[in-house]
Design a protein around this motif. Structure first.
Motif, PDB file in Angstrom:
ATOM      1  N   ASP A   1      68.528  67.264   9.182  1.00 58.45           N
ATOM      2  CA  ASP A   1      67.182  66.718   9.171  1.00 58.45           C
ATOM      3  C   ASP A   1      66.472  67.180   7.900  1.00 58.45           C
ATOM      4  O   ASP A   1      66.712  68.287   7.412  1.00 58.45           O
TER       5      ASP A   1
ATOM      6  N   ASP B   1      63.815  62.600  18.023  1.00 59.41           N
ATOM      7  CA  ASP B   1      63.044  63.843  17.910  1.00 59.41           C
ATOM      8  C   ASP B   1      62.643  64.353  19.291  1.00 59.41           C
ATOM      9  O   ASP B   1      62.718  65.551  19.578  1.00 59.41           O
TER      10      ASP B   1
ATOM     11  N   SER C   1      70.998  68.503  12.391  1.00 57.88           N
ATOM     12  CA  SER C   1      70.499  67.627  13.439  1.00 57.88           C
ATOM     13  C   SER C   1      71.618  67.053  14.306  1.00 57.88           C
ATOM     14  O   SER C   1      71.462  66.938  15.518  1.00 57.88           O
TER      15      SER C   1
ATOM     16  N   GLN D   1      67.012  60.754   9.686  1.00 56.95           N
ATOM     17  CA  GLN D   1      66.981  62.152   9.278  1.00 56.95           C
ATOM     18  C   GLN D   1      65.846  62.455   8.296  1.00 56.95           C
ATOM     19  O   GLN D   1      65.428  63.600   8.158  1.00 56.95           O
TER      20      GLN D   1
END
Length: 508
Positions: free
Chosen positions: A144, A67, A150, A46
């Motif tokens: 994140d 990602d 996230s 993160q």
């Protein structure tokens, strides 16, 4: 046709080893010389983009698997301050700040969640733990560092993760990870991509997902994989959509460094997968010194082995360092690296103890992270036993200007490991004009230290001889300046220009 180099690694950590430093250094080198390249990482992190900024890298220098599948490789960084976040309906909930690290969210006087502040920020959301009616953590939102939610983790009653959902920047679910209890331990057992290019895709392990990811981002005509981690050897070996693949070995290959390449040296277990199973799947091996290249070429003639330094020096600060040599430096000695058993820091302390007999004000700065808290306590107790409480300072893990400050104030860099691939620390010490004392082991020190020119090579384990040379350097400023000048001259061999030329062996 222009090649694209992908440097395969697990992660960029808060505390990095030489392997990560090598990959980051190489990315800077390739970028400076207009070679197409990226570091690609497997692990979820993160804080990845905050970490790489510490080392002078941009987001486009690193491509992380999560990602990529979350479609957040290039998103704006916004500050997700808890006080101003719309995650909390302030008409219904109250934010109660506990300290700089956490806040509670309350509803009608009852704590329903705890917000943990993102490390090294002021009031930005890191994770949010939600409580059930019994006060147990039932789920956790992970944010994140760039300022968005996230993933959400759903927890078992014992606090272990049971299920995870990962989101894109807009909050749409794009991945699920299922965890199950196997023989008393919870492990991830299923990774599912949701509606990826119109289909759901399932994988049994993270490495299977990583293999799929590497195939997705690679081109069979132009992509060259450079694997930096032996733990990923098998994954990289299975990737099909590449023009070539190489394994970079950053350390010696045998358990007895002084007998590397001989029948008495035993291959490290972590390398058995490469040498006993997947050697035919690689186009070559890359090591940091000609000596290791020659040893491996003799032992494994069926594969091409290349010698390329695993670090390059960029900062031309020779003039600045030479000016500083006109001033008298304190009797500071420095060690930089992992503080692990295999680095024999206990012998380093013994060396300082012997050196103290002639130089009472000798001071050792130990820079790096500890193998464990137990080892930290062991070394602190040894320092006390040797009477070095005021002579040794464990500085912790330092980067950037903090690390530079320690190096620029020292006279001698010492290394006591029994084996090295090259030793990024010793190379780094050259550009600061440090005289260097290290054990004469395969492979790196012999390529960095020239006896009585920029330092001294010592038989492994000979702490008294090491102490004697350190004393001579600290007591004789003329000798120190001679060796320091030798280091500045030696540093030119590791210039970015020279190391870039070495990569022409691969990029042709």
């Amino acid at each position: 046709m222009t090649k694209t180099f992908l440097f395969v690694n697990e992660n960029i950590f808060t505390f990095n080893s030489g392997t990560e430093f090598s990959a980051m250094n190489r990315q800077k080198l390739f970028k400076e010389n207009k070679r197409s390249s990226k570091i690609v990482t497997r692990n979820y992190n993160q804080g990845l983009h905050q970490e790489i900024e510490k080392y002078g890298l941009d987001s486009d220098d690193v491509l992380n698997m999560y990602d990529y599948f979350q479609n957040v490789t290039d998103v704006p960084h916004k500050h997700a301050f808890l006080r101003y976040s719309d995650m909390v309906d302030k008409n219904e909930y109250k934010i109660d700040g506990v300290d700089n690290n956490k806040s509670y969210i309350e509803q009608k006087g009852k704590v329903v969640a705890q917000v943990n502040i993102f490390p090294l920020t002021v009031g930005e959301i890191g994770t949010v733990d939600y409580y059930d009616r019994f006060g147990n953590t039932s789920s956790r939102d992970v944010w994140d560092g760039r300022g968005f939610r996230s993933k959400t983790q759903y927890l078992h009653p014992d606090g272990q993760v049971g299920h995870e959902i990962l989101f894109d920047y807009k909050g749409n679910a794009v991945m699920e990870i299922t965890h199950m209890n196997i023989n008393g331990q919870v492990h991830p057992t299923m990774f599912k991509l949701l509606n990826y290019k119109g289909h759901n895709r399932r994988f049994n392990t993270e490495d299977e997902l990583f293999e799929f990811f590497l195939n997705e981002i690679s081109d069979p005509k132009t992509t060259v994989l450079i694997n930096d981690r032996p733990t990923l050897t098998e994954v990289v070996a299975r990737v099909k959509n590449v023009a070539a693949r190489y394994q970079f070995l950053h350390n010696e290959q045998t358990t007895d460094a002084n007998l590397a390449g001989s029948a008495k040296g035993k291959l490290y277990p972590i390398l058995e997968t490469l040498f006993h199973k997947h050697l035919p799947d690689y186009d070559g091996l890359i090591v940091s010194t000609p000596q290791q290249r020659d040893d491996l070429s003799r032992l494994f003639p069926e594969i091409k082995t290349y010698a390329i330094f695993d670090t390059a020096l960029f900062n031309d600060q020779e003039e600045k360092i030479r000016e500083s040599l006109s001033d008298d430096r304190d009797n500071n000695v420095v060690y930089v690296g992992r503080i692990f058993h295999d680095k024999h820091i206990d012998q380093l302390l013994q060396i300082v103890s012997f050196a103290k007999n002639r130089v009472p004000n000798i001071h050792l700065d130990v820079v790096g992270y500890f193998e464990s808290e137990e080892y930290r306590q062991e070394l602190l107790e040894l320092a006390k036993k040797l009477g070095l409480e005021t002579n040794v300072d464990f500085k912790g893990y330092l980067v950037g200007k903090d690390k530079e400050a320690v190096l620029s104030q020292a006279k001698v860099m010492v290394q006591t490991s029994f084996g090295e691939g090259l030793s990024m620390s010793l190379v780094n010490g050259l550009e600061y004009g440090l005289a260097e004392v290290a054990y004469d082991v395969n492979y790196g020190p012999r390529n960095i230290i020239d006896n009585d020119v920029n330092g001294y090579l010592i038989p492994a384990g000979n702490v008294r001889e090491a102490a004697s040379h350190i004393d001579d350097i600290l007591l004789d400023n003329k000798l120190f300046k001679k060796l320091s000048n030798g280091s500045l001259v030696k540093a030119k061999e590791f210039s970015s220009e020279n190391v870039n030329k070495q990569w022409d062996q691969i990029d042709k």
